[in-house]
Design an enzyme around this catalytic site. Structure first.
Site: not given
Ligand code: FAD
Ligand code: NAP
Ligand code: SF4
Length: 676
Positions: A169, A313, A356, A661
């Site tokens: 960045y 995180a 998630c 999956d």
């Protein structure tokens, strides 16, 4: 009094003007909620749930200081600050001792706008636009915009800001010669190249005074050939400290670098010692990160003196209550992040909302509300794969009575195959979590019990959830029953010998995992930091420029010649995850595995596998052909139950095997459990 098990994790940290209640922070993740209608309300619920879960500090997803720096939303006006107030008020209401910090992310050449800017007009390998080179006025504008954004963050109720100075960045593109070819005071010597990031800190500090947290995220190892040297990183850290940073956070890699730094194949806490080395040269607290997914790992990192704070995180997506569970000695109830990236980073990089795989409620807290059931029922689940397990746990938590029937001798379904693949050791954690929740919630588990419709009808459950998974597809091919043809399950479980020359039929996730397994030798890189460094050419000890040697130092591999085949034209492996697929492809190529598309299989016989490759007759003279040709749903039981009039639901592979999956299996199961 010190916490008996995690004394370092639960020691408060005094920052002088304020205090963090413990040493775990939730690291910044872009959720996508910043950019949608009603997103701030959803973000507020998402962060508040983590604040209630015990974390000491939360860092938001990246927000740009202006339009040209945008990789998502921006914060530069009072109206935008008012929206952010929804988030800060929710977090402080959940726990006034939790700090919430806004990440200021100026994407520089990676911003999704032709107005993007950079020190030099050099396009990033992964950027969409050639950035506009900043002139003196442009630089002054960017500095003023950073300061304005920091002031607005304070107005919005944040306790601080984190300025990202890494990852490719804007700030980091000033730091290295590859992206900064300027010859004025902002380029040339390292002192000049770091002038802009340091000036950003100075301006931001001046805008808000001394009693506001400013975290600077430093590129501790940028993983770029010709990147920053270890000495330059330390020089930058010291300059940032002098300019007014409260905390320095370490970041590893630029997005375009070719070393995995957070995928499941990266060992836990692999990078923490790099933070520890920098920490010896500054006085402000330092944050380390990357693959720290359980409290004992965090405690070990802190106890070793590698850092003052640990950033987790993705583990906070997987389990909002992680910190409370650690505090209360319930760590075996933590739903652990398995570092798959499938529902978080893969979503971010394909424009979808973050969630998630193991916890589909993440970022969907306002949509997927868990309420106790008003009418508890007796529910049977058939199949203890991820779908059946997720359903049973969610439904039991709502107050239903659950019985799981599983034909195998352990829970897990296909996860028991996945966990054997080197680099997928984290899958054991998911199974530990489910085993513990079955015990805790009093779910009746009947292993070694293959059930049929008659047995279930006789048992008289109120409803049956069929989660019987899949059967491997058997291609209709002459010689498919030849001794050389081995189904992937037998190959993974070691039930049949695998020869030295191997063709793998099918290039999906399972074909790639099988190739990894049969070419593997020595310790798993995911479990051993020196092996990981050798395989990926990382040098933590000498910290050459970027931390990388440029080439793998050595790769241990089995003595096998392996070729992966697919019928589709083009290079195999395109269906693999967006952010991890390249690591699998590259590591297999480095082990000498060949990959061929456009294959029309003809037959298997004593000579091997006969095929047409792009129309040319070809013999793959191999000892073994491992069949990884996809899967079919196993739904006979469901059809039989319906025929008997038993109330039945289908989830996971049993419902639809195509593109199945674990993410879809668990999400479908959770949806059903919240609805029933
Ligand atoms: P399954 O996991 O197949 O479970 C079905 C269960 O039902 C089995 O335990 C079976 O024994 C039981 N059963 C069937 N019939 C009966 C009966 N009549 N009575 C009692 N029990 C019965 N997915 C990912 O998302 N990420 C990955 O990285 C990943 N890696 C993988 C690696 C490998 C090597 C493999 C094989 C799969 C991988 N997968 C991965 C796929 C993932 O494991 C599956 O999508 C997931 O397991 C499907 O879950 P399920 O519960 O629907 O079915
Ligand atoms: P898959 O991804 O659907 O791949 C199946 C492969 O078999 C493809 O290469 C397909 O491509 C080939 N194929 C299909 N029909 C065939 C036939 N009749 N004859 C010969 N080849 C055929 O499925 P999978 O590898 O079995 O994996 C199952 C699921 O588990 C996947 O959906 C995947 O998401 C998940 N998984 C994920 C991971 C991960 O790391 N994320 C790892 C493992 C598994 P062609 O038709 O072009 O040959
Ligand atoms: Fe972790 Fe996978 Fe969940 Fe992402 S999707 S938070 S990597 S378990």
């Amino acid at each position: 009094m010190a916490h008996p098990r995690y004394p370092h994790v639960f020691a408060p940290l005094d920052l002088g003007f304020t205090r963090l209640k413990n040493r775990i922070l939730m690291g910044s993740m872009h959720t996508g909620l910043e950019d949608i209608d009603g997103g701030f309300e959803r973000m507020a619920a998402f962060f508040a749930e983590r604040a209630r879960g015990g974390v000491g500090m939360i860092i938001t997803g990246g927000i740009a200081p202006n339009h040209e720096g945008s990789g998502g939303g921006k914060l530069s006006t009072d109206a935008e600050a008012a929206q952010h107030r929804i988030v800060t008020e929710a977090v402080h209401a959940a726990d006034p001792h939790v700090k919430i910090v806004l990440q200021i992310l100026h994407a520089g050449p990676l911003a999704q706008t032709p107005a993007c800017v950079a020190p030099s007009a050099i396009r990033s390998r992964i950027g969409r636009f050639v950035p506009n080179e900043l002139d003196d006025d442009g630089i002054e504008k960017q500095l003023a915009d950073f300061a304005n954004c920091t002031a607005k963050a304070r107005d919005a109720g944040y306790d601080g800001v984190e300025i990202i100075g890494s990852a490719g960045y804007l700030l980091s593109t000033f730091l290295v010669e590859k992206t900064n070819t300027r010859t004025d005071q902002w380029g040339g010597s390292f002192e000049n190249r770091m002038r802009f990031p340091v000036e950003v800190i100075r301006r931001c500090r001046a805008a808000v005074g001394d009693d506001f947290i400013i975290v600077f995220r430093i590129p501790a190892m940028d993983m770029l050939e010709g990147g920053m040297s270890g000495e330059e990183v330390i020089q930058l850290a010291q300059a940032v400290e002098a300019a007014g940073a409260t905390i320095i956070s370490t970041h590893f890699t630029w997005h375009e670098a070719q070393v995995p730094t957070i995928a499941t194949m990266v060992p836990r806490a692999a990078f923490a010692a790099v933070t520890g080395r920098i920490r010896q040269h500054v006085k402000v607290p330092m944050i380390t990160s990357n693959r720290i997914n359980m409290p004992d790992v965090a405690e070990a990192v802190l106890a070793a003196g590698h850092a003052d704070l640990v950033s987790m995180a993705r583990p906070m997506l997987a389990d909002a209550d992680l910190v409370n569970k650690a505090f209360e000695g319930r760590e075996d109830e933590i739903n652990t992040c398995i570092a798959c990236n499938q529902a978080c980073l893969d979503h971010t990089f394909t424009g979808r909302l973050t969630s998630c795989l193991v916890n589909p409620r993440a970022c969907n807290e306002t949509l997927m509300v868990v309420k106790p059931t008003a009418a508890p029922r007796d529910l049977a689940v058939v199949g203890a794969g991820p779908a059946g397990l997720a359903f049973a746990v969610e439904a039991a938590q709502r107050g239903h009575r659950l019985t799981i029937y599983e034909a195998g001798s352990e829970i897990g379904g296909q996860f028991n195959l996945a966990k054997r693949v080197p680099g997928k050791e984290e899958f054991h954690e998911t199974l530990r979590y489910f085993n513990r929740m079955i015990e805790k919630l009093g779910i009746t588990l009947k292993l070694n019990t293959r059930v049929d419709a008659a047995m279930l009808a006789a048992a008289g459950h109120d409803a049956v959830v069929v989660a019987t998974g899949i059967r491997p597809r058997v291609p209709d091919l002459p010689g498919i029953d030849h001794a050389k043809a081995v189904p992937y399950i037998d190959a993974i479980l070691g039930r049949k010998p695998i020869g030295r020359r191997v063709a793998i039929m099918g290039a999906g996730g399972i074909g790639f995992d099988v190739a990894t397994l049969i070419t593997h030798a020595g310790p798993s890189a995911a479990m051993d930091i020196p092996t990981f460094c050798r395989e990926w050419g990382v040098d933590f000890v000498n910290h050459p420029r970027g931390g990388v040697t440029g080439v793998p130092i050595s790769i241990e591999r089995a003595d096998r010649e392996v070729v992966i085949l697919q019928r589709r034209d083009g290079a195999p492996g395109k269906s693999l995850g967006r952010t991890t697929g390249w690591t699998h492809r590259l590591s297999l190529v480095r082990r000498g595995v060949k990959m061929i598309g456009g294959v029309d299989y003809r037959r298997i016989d004593d000579d091997g596998l006969h095929a047409l490759v792009n129309g040319e007759p070809t013999l793959f003279a191999v000892d073994t052909v491992i069949i990884c040709a996809g899967q079919e749903p196993e739904r006979n039981l469901y059809d039989a139950l319906v025929a008997r009039g038993v109330t039945a639901h289908l989830i996971g592979g049993a419902s639809e095997a195509a593109e199945l999956d674990a993410k879809r299996a668990i999400a479908e199961a959770t949806d059903l459990a919240l609805a029933c």
